[in-house]
Scaffold this motif. Sequence first.
Motif, mmCIF file in Angstrom:
data_model
loop_
_atom_site.group_PDB
_atom_site.id
_atom_site.type_symbol
_atom_site.label_atom_id
_atom_site.label_comp_id
_atom_site.label_asym_id
_atom_site.label_seq_id
_atom_site.Cartn_x
_atom_site.Cartn_y
_atom_site.Cartn_z
ATOM 1 N N ARG A 98 -3.084 15.611 6.157
ATOM 2 C CA ARG A 98 -3.894 15.031 5.329
ATOM 3 C C ARG A 98 -3.276 13.654 4.929
ATOM 4 O O ARG A 98 -2.262 13.507 4.822
ATOM 5 N N ARG A 99 -4.180 12.604 4.748
ATOM 6 C CA ARG A 99 -3.620 11.499 4.578
ATOM 7 C C ARG A 99 -4.718 10.380 3.765
ATOM 8 O O ARG A 99 -5.890 10.756 3.619
ATOM 9 N N ALA A 100 -4.140 9.613 2.891
ATOM 10 C CA ALA A 100 -4.797 8.752 1.987
ATOM 11 C C ALA A 100 -3.845 7.678 1.729
ATOM 12 O O ALA A 100 -2.436 7.560 2.000
ATOM 13 N N ALA A 101 -4.414 6.408 1.097
ATOM 14 C CA ALA A 101 -3.763 5.240 0.787
ATOM 15 C C ALA A 101 -4.091 4.566 -0.366
ATOM 16 O O ALA A 101 -5.619 4.537 -0.518
ATOM 17 N N VAL A 104 1.948 2.830 10.102
ATOM 18 C CA VAL A 104 2.238 4.141 10.175
ATOM 19 C C VAL A 104 1.496 5.012 11.090
ATOM 20 O O VAL A 104 0.302 4.718 11.218
ATOM 21 N N PHE A 105 1.845 5.756 12.113
ATOM 22 C CA PHE A 105 1.240 6.551 12.907
ATOM 23 C C PHE A 105 1.053 7.982 12.699
ATOM 24 O O PHE A 105 2.174 8.598 12.441
ATOM 25 N N VAL A 162 0.711 -1.141 0.015
ATOM 26 C CA VAL A 162 -0.024 -0.021 0.134
ATOM 27 C C VAL A 162 0.822 1.269 -0.063
ATOM 28 O O VAL A 162 1.732 1.282 0.745
ATOM 29 N N ARG A 163 0.499 2.221 -0.886
ATOM 30 C CA ARG A 163 1.326 3.383 -0.866
ATOM 31 C C ARG A 163 0.411 4.650 0.000
ATOM 32 O O ARG A 163 -0.525 4.983 -0.563
ATOM 33 N N ASP A 169 2.982 15.864 2.705
ATOM 34 C CA ASP A 169 3.711 15.774 1.542
ATOM 35 C C ASP A 169 4.498 14.618 1.239
ATOM 36 O O ASP A 169 5.334 14.487 0.423
ATOM 37 N N ASP A 170 4.491 13.477 2.236
ATOM 38 C CA ASP A 170 5.378 12.586 2.141
ATOM 39 C C ASP A 170 4.569 11.168 1.544
ATOM 40 O O ASP A 170 3.460 11.076 1.867
ATOM 41 N N GLU A 171 5.406 10.199 0.903
ATOM 42 C CA GLU A 171 4.801 9.183 0.349
ATOM 43 C C GLU A 171 5.462 7.915 0.963
ATOM 44 O O GLU A 171 6.831 8.152 1.033
ATOM 45 N N HIS A 172 5.085 6.801 1.370
ATOM 46 C CA HIS A 172 5.599 5.849 1.941
ATOM 47 C C HIS A 172 4.953 4.511 1.340
ATOM 48 O O HIS A 172 3.666 4.225 1.657
ATOM 49 N N GLU A 173 5.780 3.597 0.899
ATOM 50 C CA GLU A 173 5.276 2.223 0.497
ATOM 51 C C GLU A 173 5.471 1.189 1.566
ATOM 52 O O GLU A 173 6.431 1.111 1.784
ATOM 53 N N LEU A 174 4.400 0.778 1.988
ATOM 54 C CA LEU A 174 4.301 -0.234 3.146
ATOM 55 C C LEU A 174 3.874 -1.854 2.660
ATOM 56 O O LEU A 174 3.007 -1.602 1.815
ATOM 57 N N GLY A 175 4.386 -2.701 3.344
ATOM 58 C CA GLY A 175 3.947 -3.992 3.266
ATOM 59 C C GLY A 175 3.333 -4.659 4.281
ATOM 60 O O GLY A 175 3.346 -3.824 5.467
#
Length: 207
Positions: A92-95, A84-85, A67-68, A73-79
């Motif tokens: 603002r947050r989205a995935a 992420v806290f 999931v990205r 303003d930051d992007e993080h790709e997580l498995g």
Amino acid sequence: MNLTHLDELEAIELQDGFVWRPVRRHFGIQAFGTNAYTPGASGQVVEEHTEQQLGHEEIYLVLRGRVRFTIGDDEHELGAGQLVFVRDPSLRRAAVALGDDAAVLAVGGKPGEAHEVSAWEYTFAAAPHLRAGRYDEAREVLREGLEAKPGSAPLLYDLACVEALAGKSDTALELLNESIGADERFREYAQTDEDFASIRDDPRFPR
């Protein structure tokens, strides 16, 4: 004790193209807010939003897939297994899912306060009934919400939408004006909401 699997939870696809899995509602959890999300037609997993109005801190756990996340303003790709806290409610947050099998669990609440069920949970639960024209069922869910949260402007507004679509103009107008009395923002929303097409020419419609 109650056991279930993520995929056994109700899957409610919402307008933004993500699928809500109502964890808190399924178990009747009162102490904290928690829900799971899987991708729908748009590939979205977590809708773009802030928690500024509710003041919630949130933590997201990727249950499976990749999931990205976009946090500010930051992007993080997580498995799977990564978290992420987000402490700041104004961020603002989205995935977005990077595969069809993705799933995310969210847990949130306002520091220092007992948990209150958010109005949007009732709106989400009523959405499939509303889309299918099952107005009695949608009305029942939203009335349940208003019993739990009397005077809630979003729930009054959503119930007004149901009544307008069901052809109950007087009730719709009464509820709509009550929602605006509780929160003036809903006056603007109503001007372009197609759910109110049947009552927009009524002189009692709020301009």
